[in-house]
Design a protein around this motif. Structure first.
Motif, PDB file in Angstrom:
ATOM      1  N   MET A   1       0.763  -1.120  -0.131  1.00 13.52           N
ATOM      2  CA  MET A   1      -0.120   0.101  -0.061  1.00 13.52           C
ATOM      3  C   MET A   1       0.776   1.283   0.108  1.00 13.52           C
ATOM      4  N   ILE A   2       2.035   1.310   0.737  1.00 12.26           N
ATOM      5  CA  ILE A   2       2.815   2.434   0.698  1.00 12.26           C
ATOM      6  C   ILE A   2       3.451   2.705  -0.655  1.00 12.26           C
ATOM      7  N   LYS A   3       3.810   1.365  -1.280  1.00 14.15           N
ATOM      8  CA  LYS A   3       4.449   1.660  -2.680  1.00 14.15           C
ATOM      9  C   LYS A   3       3.247   2.234  -3.672  1.00 14.15           C
ATOM     10  N   ASN A   4       2.045   1.663  -3.662  1.00 15.21           N
ATOM     11  CA  ASN A   4       0.977   2.278  -4.357  1.00 15.21           C
ATOM     12  C   ASN A   4       0.716   3.537  -4.260  1.00 15.21           C
ATOM     13  N   SER A   5       0.720   4.157  -3.025  1.00 12.46           N
ATOM     14  CA  SER A   5       0.256   5.381  -2.376  1.00 12.46           C
ATOM     15  C   SER A   5       1.260   6.215  -3.011  1.00 12.46           C
ATOM     16  N   LEU A   6       2.713   5.974  -3.322  1.00 12.27           N
ATOM     17  CA  LEU A   6       3.648   6.760  -3.854  1.00 12.27           C
ATOM     18  C   LEU A   6       3.281   6.790  -5.608  1.00 12.27           C
ATOM     19  N   SER A   7       3.207   5.567  -5.803  1.00 14.98           N
ATOM     20  CA  SER A   7       3.066   5.347  -7.385  1.00 14.98           C
ATOM     21  C   SER A   7       1.941   6.155  -7.875  1.00 14.98           C
ATOM     22  N   LEU A   8       0.823   6.147  -7.215  1.00 15.78           N
ATOM     23  CA  LEU A   8      -0.538   7.030  -7.718  1.00 15.78           C
ATOM     24  C   LEU A   8      -0.756   8.246  -6.893  1.00 15.78           C
ATOM     25  N   ASN A   9       0.218   8.815  -6.145  1.00  9.36           N
ATOM     26  CA  ASN A   9       0.212   9.668  -5.476  1.00  9.36           C
ATOM     27  C   ASN A   9      -0.921  10.025  -4.585  1.00  9.36           C
ATOM     28  N   ASN A  10      -1.273   8.914  -4.111  1.00 10.30           N
ATOM     29  CA  ASN A  10      -2.670   8.778  -3.391  1.00 10.30           C
ATOM     30  C   ASN A  10      -2.198   8.695  -1.725  1.00 10.30           C
ATOM     31  N   ARG A  11      -2.254   9.869  -0.831  1.00  9.62           N
ATOM     32  CA  ARG A  11      -1.966  10.150   0.283  1.00  9.62           C
ATOM     33  C   ARG A  11      -2.754   9.431   1.211  1.00  9.62           C
ATOM     34  N   ALA A  12      -4.122   9.360   0.875  1.00  4.33           N
ATOM     35  CA  ALA A  12      -5.199   8.705   1.697  1.00  4.33           C
ATOM     36  C   ALA A  12      -4.861   7.071   1.957  1.00  4.33           C
ATOM     37  N   LEU A  13      -4.125   6.601   0.791  1.00  6.15           N
ATOM     38  CA  LEU A  13      -3.991   5.177   0.837  1.00  6.15           C
ATOM     39  C   LEU A  13      -2.849   5.001   1.918  1.00  6.15           C
ATOM     40  N   ALA A  14      -1.636   5.816   1.700  1.00  2.00           N
ATOM     41  CA  ALA A  14      -0.512   5.920   2.570  1.00  2.00           C
ATOM     42  C   ALA A  14      -0.956   6.240   4.013  1.00  2.00           C
ATOM     43  N   ILE A  15      -1.788   7.053   4.335  1.00  2.00           N
ATOM     44  CA  ILE A  15      -2.408   7.124   5.661  1.00  2.00           C
ATOM     45  C   ILE A  15      -2.890   5.872   6.218  1.00  2.00           C
ATOM     46  N   LYS A  16      -4.004   5.191   5.481  1.00  2.00           N
ATOM     47  CA  LYS A  16      -4.569   4.009   5.739  1.00  2.00           C
ATOM     48  C   LYS A  16      -3.371   3.028   6.164  1.00  2.00           C
ATOM     49  N   ALA A  17      -2.359   2.881   5.300  1.00  2.00           N
ATOM     50  CA  ALA A  17      -1.553   1.991   5.378  1.00  2.00           C
ATOM     51  C   ALA A  17      -0.660   2.271   6.729  1.00  2.00           C
ATOM     52  N   LEU A  18      -0.252   3.231   7.167  1.00  2.00           N
ATOM     53  CA  LEU A  18       0.480   3.696   8.305  1.00  2.00           C
ATOM     54  C   LEU A  18      -0.364   3.440   9.515  1.00  2.00           C
ATOM     55  N   SER A  19      -1.493   3.704   9.419  1.00  2.00           N
ATOM     56  CA  SER A  19      -2.507   3.450  10.475  1.00  2.00           C
ATOM     57  C   SER A  19      -2.397   1.967  10.784  1.00  2.00           C
ATOM     58  N   SER A  20      -2.711   1.214   9.702  1.00  2.00           N
ATOM     59  CA  SER A  20      -2.671  -0.321   9.943  1.00  2.00           C
ATOM     60  C   SER A  20      -1.541  -0.811  10.615  1.00  2.00           C
ATOM     61  N   LEU A  21      -0.338  -0.281   9.983  1.00  2.00           N
ATOM     62  CA  LEU A  21       1.091  -0.720  10.486  1.00  2.00           C
ATOM     63  C   LEU A  21       1.437  -0.227  12.069  1.00  2.00           C
ATOM     64  N   SER A  22       0.817   1.023  12.321  1.00  2.00           N
ATOM     65  CA  SER A  22       1.024   1.490  13.765  1.00  2.00           C
ATOM     66  C   SER A  22       0.094   0.526  14.791  1.00  2.00           C
ATOM     67  N   LYS A  23      -1.040   0.101  14.424  1.00  2.00           N
ATOM     68  CA  LYS A  23      -1.763  -0.546  15.082  1.00  2.00           C
ATOM     69  C   LYS A  23      -1.258  -2.039  15.478  1.00  2.00           C
ATOM     70  N   ASP A  24      -0.723  -2.718  14.229  1.00  2.00           N
ATOM     71  CA  ASP A  24       0.197  -3.928  14.554  1.00  2.00           C
ATOM     72  C   ASP A  24       1.283  -3.758  15.307  1.00  2.00           C
ATOM     73  N   MET A  25       2.120  -2.594  15.181  1.00  2.00           N
ATOM     74  CA  MET A  25       3.290  -2.628  15.948  1.00  2.00           C
ATOM     75  C   MET A  25       3.034  -2.197  17.496  1.00  2.00           C
ATOM     76  N   LYS A  26       1.910  -1.542  17.727  1.00  2.00           N
ATOM     77  CA  LYS A  26       1.396  -1.281  18.973  1.00  2.00           C
ATOM     78  C   LYS A  26       1.128  -2.762  19.641  1.00  2.00           C
ATOM     79  N   THR A  27       0.486  -3.588  18.967  1.00  2.00           N
ATOM     80  CA  THR A  27      -0.036  -5.032  19.328  1.00  2.00           C
ATOM     81  C   THR A  27       1.228  -5.961  19.828  1.00  2.00           C
ATOM     82  N   HIS A  28       2.260  -5.838  18.688  1.00  2.00           N
ATOM     83  CA  HIS A  28       3.200  -6.977  18.755  1.00  2.00           C
ATOM     84  C   HIS A  28       4.795  -6.675  18.887  1.00  2.00           C
TER      85      HIS A  28
END
Length: 851
Positions: A75-102
């Motif tokens: 999702m990070i790669k696609n967000s840069l490729s498509l210039n889609n910041r919303a996609l990047a925000i979503k990807a980082l939010s998901s990753l942040s949640k996983d890292m808080k858990t594990h």
């Protein structure tokens, strides 16, 4: 002390040694205590620095690992490729949640950048993006430029932090941008605090990019962490950071401090990481060591005193008494004249008895050994006499009794053998040189040094000079032979050309005489033409005058013809009037009838007369008009004639001028031809002389060719190394460089000759010798830019350094093994210097050929 007995000496020495050992033991143990103290401090410094370094490296490794893991998210790669910041925000939010858990990371800070170094998304401030990072984020610029990861400390608004920056690439290896995983060092500070130590990350305040709260300031540094040990901080505010930097660690009443430098990926220092430990923990080990040292010192004192007392008693009873007995026996032997008749009586079977037995056996061996050694020494004297006379074919054959004498015999035989081998090889080379075999190989003799090595080196230099001179003579003779042949051919051509030129000059002189006569005739003709031209001018003037008169006559004729024309017009008018009158008369006669018949006849006649008058007037008028036309044509012709006479007059003047110029030129040509004639005569004489000189040059060329052939015959009878031709482009360097080689051999010999025990002196450094001065004088030359030149500087410096080492080794009485190791290395480096000088000359010749 010399007059004391052995017992007193032993007692005094034992007491002195005991007291000295006590004093030395005290100082050694005290020094050991101090060293132990310093060692504890150094070990603690290393330990704290190691802990800080390892914990920071661990943070860096975690950072780069997380950065790589996050950057690989689709999702990070696609967000840069498509210039889609919303996609990047979503990807980082998901990753942040996983890292808080594990993972221990409860609030990750990730910054995504575009490949042109602009902010794409900040996980902690997603509304701020698009700002250009090129001017202050060198790590981001580096990663996007090289597409390689950077794991480093970097300055930010919050101070120093760990920035793990990695490139983001898609499945086709297209560079999309970069991702930055940011960390603080609170966990490192907490880990130190758990074990009772403290950790502070301090940033150089001059690098701050934002205003900082005063509570985070510490001298010239800014604290770059949230977790702070306040007790240590209060003490840290009072330390001298400069002293800490100078000594690597620092102690006060409460804490021991150490530090490591914090640098970015370019090696720029950003600040320091300070670690500390309670001084009480540090002093525990030192105090324990001190107690052990003092106990050891006390045990040493008691042991030494007991050993001294026991040794004195034992010495007197068991050593001194038997030795006195042995002394009395030896005194008896001393008074005897020969060793053969006297032996010491053995009174005991202990070590003293064994010594007496061994001494008696020693006396026996000395007696027989002396005779063997005497025979060997006599033979050695004879052999050395032969060696001094130059005869190296004999060796010492008898074996000595003494191992030292036998070893000396072996060394003498080896010396003679080696000297014979070396001198034989050198003699073979000299004989070859004497037979003009300048390319005879000079062998390398391993381990050779000193004067023999200098003799061999000097022979090599002589051979090199001879080879270069022979190459120079051979090359010069080839050029001389070619030049002599060309000179002979040229002189022959010059002679033939001179003879041909002489014949041509004779023909030229005859042609010049004919030209001179022709010019003389031309000059006379020009004078006559000038006279004729003057007569033509006079005739032209007369014709011009007549033309003017003709023009005037034609003008008058035209006037008179016009007058006739006017008169004819009057006659024509009269005829016309007469005709009218005759018609009127005819009308009147017809009216009168019969009476008017006579008048009618008269009227008819008058009409006929008027008609003939009109015809005559017409004919005259035609003639007058023709005459007028011809008069006009005559006037025009006369005008053209006058114009022609004017042109003729101008042409005549030009012709006269040309004739005068021709006459003048003819006179000048006469003078020039006279000069040419004189010059041709001079050339004829010079040509005759050139022909004579050409003949002489031809003779000299023949002599030169003969000498060149003789010289080539001499060269052909020699053999020399043709490779030396690559070194002879500069004849001055042939002699200069080979002299410098010889000077360096003399430099070594001169200093070696002064080497002796306890004699220290300073040899010339590598700038003061002749070779060094030549190197300094040529440091800006073209060949000084070569690698060989740099190697020469190193080898030359080594030679001087090792010659000084040899002087020092002799002065300090070092053994031969050490001295030989240095002197053999000197010879190797001298050979390297000589070889590099030749290669530099070859480089110089190649550069001259390119020009």
């Amino acid at each position: 002390m010399k007059s004391f007995s052995l017992a007193k000496k032993f007692a005094i020495v034992t007491i002195i040694v005991t007291v000295s050992m006590l004093i030395i033991g005290y100082f050694i143990l005290n020094n050991y205590k101090n060293n132990l103290k310093n060692e504890v401090y150094n070990d603690l410094n290393i330990e704290l620095n190691y802990l800080a370094d390892q914990k920071l490296k661990s943070k860096l490794e975690v950072g780069i690992s997380n950065a790589i893991s996050i950057s690989n998210d689709g999702m990070i790669k696609n967000s840069l490729s498509l210039n889609n910041r919303a996609l990047a925000i979503k990807a980082l939010s998901s990753l942040s949640k996983d890292m808080k858990t594990h993972t221990p990371f409860k609030n990750i800070k990730v910054h995504i950048h575009t490949k042109d170094n602009k902010s794409f998304l900040r996980s902690w401030k997603d509304k701020k993006f698009g700002d250009d990072l090129s001017s202050f984020r060198s790590s981001v610029v580096k990663v996007n430029k090289t597409v390689n990861s950077v794991n480093t400390f970097e300055v930010g608004k919050a101070g120093l932090s760990i920035r793990s920056v990695v490139p983001i690439v898609d499945e086709n290896s297209n560079h999309l941008g970069s991702l930055e995983f940011m960390q603080g060092v609170n966990s490192v500070a907490k880990s130190f605090d758990k074990i009772g130590d403290a950790f502070f990350l301090l940033m150089d305040s001059s690098l701050a990019v934002a205003k900082v709260d005063d509570k985070y300031k510490l001298g010239n540094y800014i604290i770059s962490q949230k977790f702070i040990n306040k007790e240590v901080l209060n003490d840290l505010k009072n330390i001298n950071f400069k002293e800490l930097m100078d000594n690597k660690y620092l102690m006060d009443d409460k804490y021991f401090y150490s530090y490591i430098d914090i640098k970015d990926f370019n090696g720029k220092k950003l600040g320091i990481a300070v670690t500390s430990r309670d001084i009480k923990k540090v002093e525990v080990a030192i105090n324990n060591a001190s107690i052990i040292i003092w106990v050891a010192l006390l045990i040493l004192i008691v042991s030494l005193l007991l050993a001294m007392i026991v040794s004195l008693i034992n010495m007197k009873k068991n050593i001194i008494a038997p030795i006195l007995n042995l002394k009395n026996a030896i005194d008896i032997i001393k008074n005897n004249t020969t060793l053969d008749s006297t032996r010491i009586e053995i009174k005991s079977k202990d070590e003293i008895g064994d010594v007496v037995q061994s001494f008696n056996e020693y006396l026996d061996s000395i007696a027989s050994g002396q005779e063997e050694d005497r025979i060997v020494i006599e033979e050695s004297r004879i052999i050395i006499g032969k060696v001094n006379a130059g005869l190296l074919n004999d060796r010492i054959k008898n074996k000595a009794h003494s191992a030292e004498v036998d070893s000396l015999v072996g060394e003498i035989n080896n010396m003679i053998t080696r000297m014979q081998t070396n001198l034989t090889q050198l003699s073979d080379v000299l004989v070859a040189l004497a037979n003009a075999k300048y390319d005879h190989p000079i062998p390398h003799i391993e381990g050779l040094t000193g004067l023999i090595a200098s003799l061999l080196s000097g022979t090599k230099v002589t051979q090199a000079t001879s080879n270069e001179l022979m190459c120079l003579i051979d090359e010069s003779n080839n050029k001389l032979t070619n030049s002599a042949s060309e000179l002979s051919n040229a002189s022959k051509r010059l002679s033939d050309s001179s003879n041909a030129q002489a014949a041509s000059l004779e023909e030229t002189a005859a042609a010049i005489e004919e030209i001179s006569a022709t010019i003389d005739r031309s000059s006379q003709s020009a004078t006559k033409m000038a006279l004729y031209a003057q007569n033509v001018t006079k005739s032209n003037e007369i014709g011009k005058t007549l033309a003017y008169k003709t023009s005037e006559s034609m003008e008058q004729l035209s006037v008179e013809v016009n007058a006739i024309h006017e008169s004819i017009s009057v006659i024509d008018q009269i005829a016309f009037q007469t005709n009218i009158l005759s018609l009127n008369a005819a009308v009147e006669a017809a009216t009168a009838g019969e009476a008017g018949k006579g008048f009618a006849v008269v009227a008819q006649e008058v009409r006929n007369l008027a008609s003939r008058s009109a015809e005559a007037a017409k004919e005259i008028k035609d003639l007058v008009e023709s005459a007028t036309s011809k008069a006009k044509d005559g006037k025009e012709i006369t005008t053209k004639m006058i114009s022609g006479y004017n042109e003729l007059n101008e042409n005549i003047e030009v012709t006269i001028q040309l004739i005068e110029d021709v006459a003048t030129a003819s006179k000048e040509q006469q003078l020039a031809m006279a000069q040419i004639n004189d010059t041709v005569n001079s050339l004829d004489q010079a040509t005759q002389q050139n022909a004579s000189l050409a003949s002489n040059i031809n003779n000299m060329a023949g002599v030169t060719t003969s000498l060149a052939v003789q010289l080539q015959s001499v060269v052909n009878k020699t053999s020399f190394d043709k490779k030396a031709k690559a070194l002879i482009c500069d004849t001055d360097l042939i002699f200069d460089v080979n002299k410098l080689k010889s000077d360096h051999i003399v430099f070594k010999n001169t200093n070696f000759a002064q080497c002796k025990s306890k004699h220290t002196f300073t040899v010339k450094n590598h700038h003061e010798c002749n070779l060094g001065k030549w190197i300094d004088a040529n440091k800006d030359s073209e060949f000084a830019k070569s690698n060989e030149w740099q190697e020469l500087l190193i080898a030359h410096r080594r030679v001087h350094s090792m010659v000084q080492d040899t002087v020092d080794l002799y002065a300090q009485d070092y053994d031969n093994e050490h001295i030989f190791a240095v002197t053999e290395n000197i010879e190797k480096n001298i050979e390297i210097v000589f070889e590099l000088l030749n290669r530099i000359r070859e480089i110089n010749c190649k550069s001259q050929d390119l020009k």
